[in-house]
Design a protein around this motif. Structure first.
Motif, short mmCIF file in Angstrom:
data_model
loop_
_atom_site.label_atom_id
_atom_site.label_comp_id
_atom_site.label_asym_id
_atom_site.label_seq_id
_atom_site.Cartn_x
_atom_site.Cartn_y
_atom_site.Cartn_z
N ALA A 1 -10.96 30.95 5.57
CA ALA A 1 -11.51 32.21 6.05
C ALA A 1 -11.23 33.35 5.07
O ALA A 1 -11.96 34.34 5.03
CB ALA A 1 -10.92 32.56 7.42
N ARG A 2 -10.17 33.22 4.28
CA ARG A 2 -9.86 34.27 3.28
C ARG A 2 -10.04 33.76 1.85
O ARG A 2 -9.43 34.25 0.91
CB ARG A 2 -8.44 34.79 3.48
N GLN A 3 -10.90 32.75 1.72
CA GLN A 3 -11.10 32.11 0.42
C GLN A 3 -11.57 33.09 -0.65
O GLN A 3 -11.09 33.07 -1.79
CB GLN A 3 -12.14 30.99 0.59
N VAL A 4 -12.52 33.96 -0.30
CA VAL A 4 -13.06 34.92 -1.27
C VAL A 4 -11.95 35.87 -1.75
O VAL A 4 -11.82 36.15 -2.95
CB VAL A 4 -14.23 35.72 -0.67
N ALA A 5 -11.14 36.34 -0.80
CA ALA A 5 -10.06 37.27 -1.16
C ALA A 5 -9.01 36.58 -2.03
O ALA A 5 -8.50 37.17 -3.00
CB ALA A 5 -9.41 37.83 0.10
N VAL A 6 -8.68 35.33 -1.72
CA VAL A 6 -7.71 34.58 -2.52
C VAL A 6 -8.24 34.40 -3.94
O VAL A 6 -7.53 34.64 -4.92
CB VAL A 6 -7.42 33.20 -1.88
N SER A 7 -9.51 34.02 -4.05
CA SER A 7 -10.10 33.82 -5.38
C SER A 7 -10.09 35.11 -6.18
O SER A 7 -9.76 35.13 -7.38
CB SER A 7 -11.54 33.31 -5.26
N HIS A 8 -10.44 36.22 -5.52
CA HIS A 8 -10.49 37.51 -6.22
C HIS A 8 -9.10 37.92 -6.71
O HIS A 8 -8.94 38.40 -7.83
CB HIS A 8 -11.06 38.57 -5.29
N SER A 9 -8.08 37.73 -5.87
CA SER A 9 -6.73 38.12 -6.27
C SER A 9 -6.22 37.25 -7.42
O SER A 9 -5.53 37.74 -8.32
CB SER A 9 -5.77 38.04 -5.08
N VAL A 10 -6.58 35.96 -7.41
CA VAL A 10 -6.19 35.08 -8.52
C VAL A 10 -6.87 35.52 -9.81
O VAL A 10 -6.24 35.62 -10.87
CB VAL A 10 -6.55 33.61 -8.20
N GLN A 11 -8.19 35.82 -9.73
CA GLN A 11 -8.91 36.27 -10.93
C GLN A 11 -8.28 37.53 -11.50
O GLN A 11 -8.06 37.64 -12.71
CB GLN A 11 -10.37 36.53 -10.60
N GLN A 12 -7.98 38.51 -10.64
CA GLN A 12 -7.39 39.76 -11.11
C GLN A 12 -6.04 39.51 -11.76
O GLN A 12 -5.73 40.10 -12.81
CB GLN A 12 -7.23 40.74 -9.94
N ALA A 13 -5.23 38.65 -11.17
CA ALA A 13 -3.91 38.36 -11.71
C ALA A 13 -4.01 37.69 -13.08
O ALA A 13 -3.28 38.05 -14.01
CB ALA A 13 -3.12 37.48 -10.75
N LEU A 14 -4.93 36.75 -13.21
CA LEU A 14 -5.08 36.05 -14.49
C LEU A 14 -5.55 37.00 -15.58
O LEU A 14 -5.02 36.99 -16.71
CB LEU A 14 -6.06 34.89 -14.35
N ALA A 15 -6.55 37.82 -15.27
CA ALA A 15 -7.07 38.77 -16.27
C ALA A 15 -6.04 39.82 -16.63
O ALA A 15 -6.03 40.34 -17.75
CB ALA A 15 -8.34 39.43 -15.74
N SER A 16 -5.14 40.13 -15.68
CA SER A 16 -4.11 41.13 -15.94
C SER A 16 -2.93 40.57 -16.71
O SER A 16 -2.41 41.20 -17.62
CB SER A 16 -3.63 41.72 -14.60
N ASP A 17 -2.50 39.35 -16.35
CA ASP A 17 -1.27 38.79 -16.91
C ASP A 17 -1.46 38.02 -18.21
O ASP A 17 -0.53 37.86 -18.99
CB ASP A 17 -0.59 37.87 -15.89
N ILE A 18 -2.67 37.50 -18.44
CA ILE A 18 -2.91 36.70 -19.65
C ILE A 18 -3.83 37.49 -20.56
O ILE A 18 -5.04 37.57 -20.34
CB ILE A 18 -3.53 35.33 -19.28
N ALA B 1 -0.33 31.87 -1.11
CA ALA B 1 -1.25 32.16 0.01
C ALA B 1 -1.13 31.10 1.09
O ALA B 1 -1.16 31.41 2.30
CB ALA B 1 -2.69 32.24 -0.51
N ALA B 2 -0.98 29.84 0.69
CA ALA B 2 -0.82 28.76 1.67
C ALA B 2 0.47 28.93 2.46
O ALA B 2 0.49 28.72 3.70
CB ALA B 2 -0.83 27.41 0.95
#
Length: 421
Positions: A18-35, A109-110
């Motif tokens: 149910a929160r798949q889109v939000a999880v994906s978005h937060s992962v993308q932001q973290a990767l682009a920010s940290d790497i 998230a899990a």
């Protein structure tokens, strides 16, 4: 698997999906920010988002429906992202690290959903162990898949490039602008391109989903046409950036440099099926070669983020500021919303009001001058400015600079920084 654990696992996975889109978005932001290696190019960041979303969807469905990893296929976007970062020279370590970091964020998230489900300790632990075990095996499997694709693409890309010339150009561009590069004569001989001239850098690209035969060849041909249009006496330099993108430089005489940008803009704008392009400003010598290219890349980032094609020119008023402010579109969108209020809505009426207000403020708050530019009666301009302030909810006098910057972002990025209607 125990029936109670299976039932609890289904509940937890339903909550996660149910929160798949939000999880994906937060992962993308973290990767682009940290790497560091994964950020900078908006097109690459967008593809990163698609890769993350594909991986998250795949593992969530495998867990929810108890699908064996042997029966799933790698997400298409994940494989294409591996190819694209290989073409851009992004280190493989950055790609592998992205999977490790993304996996850790999904596990977090899990854990939140397991705790929120209010399960008995034994069942909750069993559910979490299952999610962890299956996801670890998935990450190990998908990492191997993308590494194989990355290595194959990297080998192919290096073999097909004009290696010596392209690598020397990339080394030159990677040198910080603060470091002066000497010996232009040696560079001229190595690159077979006249460095002691004025250079107009051009970045050209086809849409990311293009499947053109010889797309790079067509870009190189387009660059030669541009060089002919501006009347250059020497051949332009073309370097492939990836399979859909080319970097070019046109050597200019002093006379041609004064009109080159407008000539190129006019030439490209008249081609409805041509590539999108971003132009730097004509600058002299080795430093000019590098600086014009960096300007063109910055202009391209604005065009990609705004989703526009056509021609984007680094020297156009406000573009450099828009590029700097728009480095983080999430922050830019929040700034626009907070500054413009309801006027930031993505509607045709608000678009007219924003454009009228932008021109009015740019022309020194003159209704008459704005009316002449917009082909409107000055009373119409006055009415629209008043309506714009009403939509915003407050006058513009107290924070005029913020309003002008917000309107500039709307003008350059369009729907990318606007709110829903």
């Amino acid at each position: 698997m125990d029936t109670d654990v299976a039932a609890a696992s289904a509940v937890v996975m339903d909550r996660l999906m149910a929160r798949q889109v939000a999880v994906s978005h937060s992962v993308q932001q973290a990767l682009a920010s940290d790497i560091t290696e994964l950020r900078g190019d908006p097109e690459l960041v967008q593809l990163l988002g698609s890769s993350v979303a594909g991986n998250v969807e795949t593992i969530f469905h495998a867990l929810r429906h108890d699908i064996s990893l042997g029966n799933i296929e790698p997400p298409t976007a994940a494989l294409e992202y591996a190819r694209r970062v290989a073409q851009r020279g992004v280190p493989m370590e950055a790609l592998v690290r992205a999977y490790r970091l993304g996996h850790a964020l999904v596990i977090d998230a899990a854990a939140e959903e397991v705790n929120a489900a209010g399960l008995q300790a034994r069942i909750g632990l069993a559910v979490f162990e299952r999610i962890t075990s299956v996801s670890f095996r998935y990450i190990d499997w998908i990492s191997q898949q993308v590494v194989v694709v990355y290595e194959a693409e990297r080998d192919r890309w290096l073999a097909n490039r004009n290696s010596t010339r392209a690598l020397r150009v990339r080394e030159l561009l990677a040198t910080p602008l603060s470091v002066s590069v000497s010996d232009p004569d040696t560079l001229t001989a190595t690159l077979r391109y006249p460095m002691q001239r004025t250079h107009l850098a051009v970045v050209m690209w086809w849409p990311a989903d293009s499947e053109l035969d010889d797309g790079l060849g067509r870009l190189e041909s387009a660059l030669r046409d541009l060089a002919e249009a501006v009347g250059t006496q020497s051949s332009p330099l073309f370097i492939a950036a990836d399979r859909n993108t080319g970097w070019g430089w046109i050597p200019l005489s002093v006379a041609a440099a004064t009109t080159a940008v407008e000539v190129v803009r006019s030439h490209l704008s008249g081609q409805h099926t041509g590539p999108a392009a971003a132009l730097g400003t004509p600058l002299y010598g080795v430093d000019g070669f590098r600086r014009s290219h960096h300007q063109a890349l910055r202009a391209r980032r604005v065009a990609i983020a705004a989703g526009t094609g056509g021609v984007t020119v680094a020297g156009d008023p406000g573009l450099a500021a828009a590029a700097l402010i728009g480095e983080n579109l999430d922050d830019a969108r929040e700034f626009v919303s907070e500054t413009l209020g309801a006027l930031a809505s993505d509607t045709a009426n608000d678009a007219r009001l924003r454009e009228t207000l932008r021109v009015y403020l740019h022309d020194g708050s003159s209704y008459k001058k704005a009316g002449e530019k917009l082909n409107l009666h000055f009373n119409s301009v006055k009415y629209r400015v008043g309506r714009a302030e009403e939509r915003r909810g407050r006058p513009v006098d107290d924070d005029r600079l913020d309003v002008e910057l917000a309107l500039l972002l709307c003008h350059r990025y369009g729907t990318a920084v606007l709110s829903g209607p």
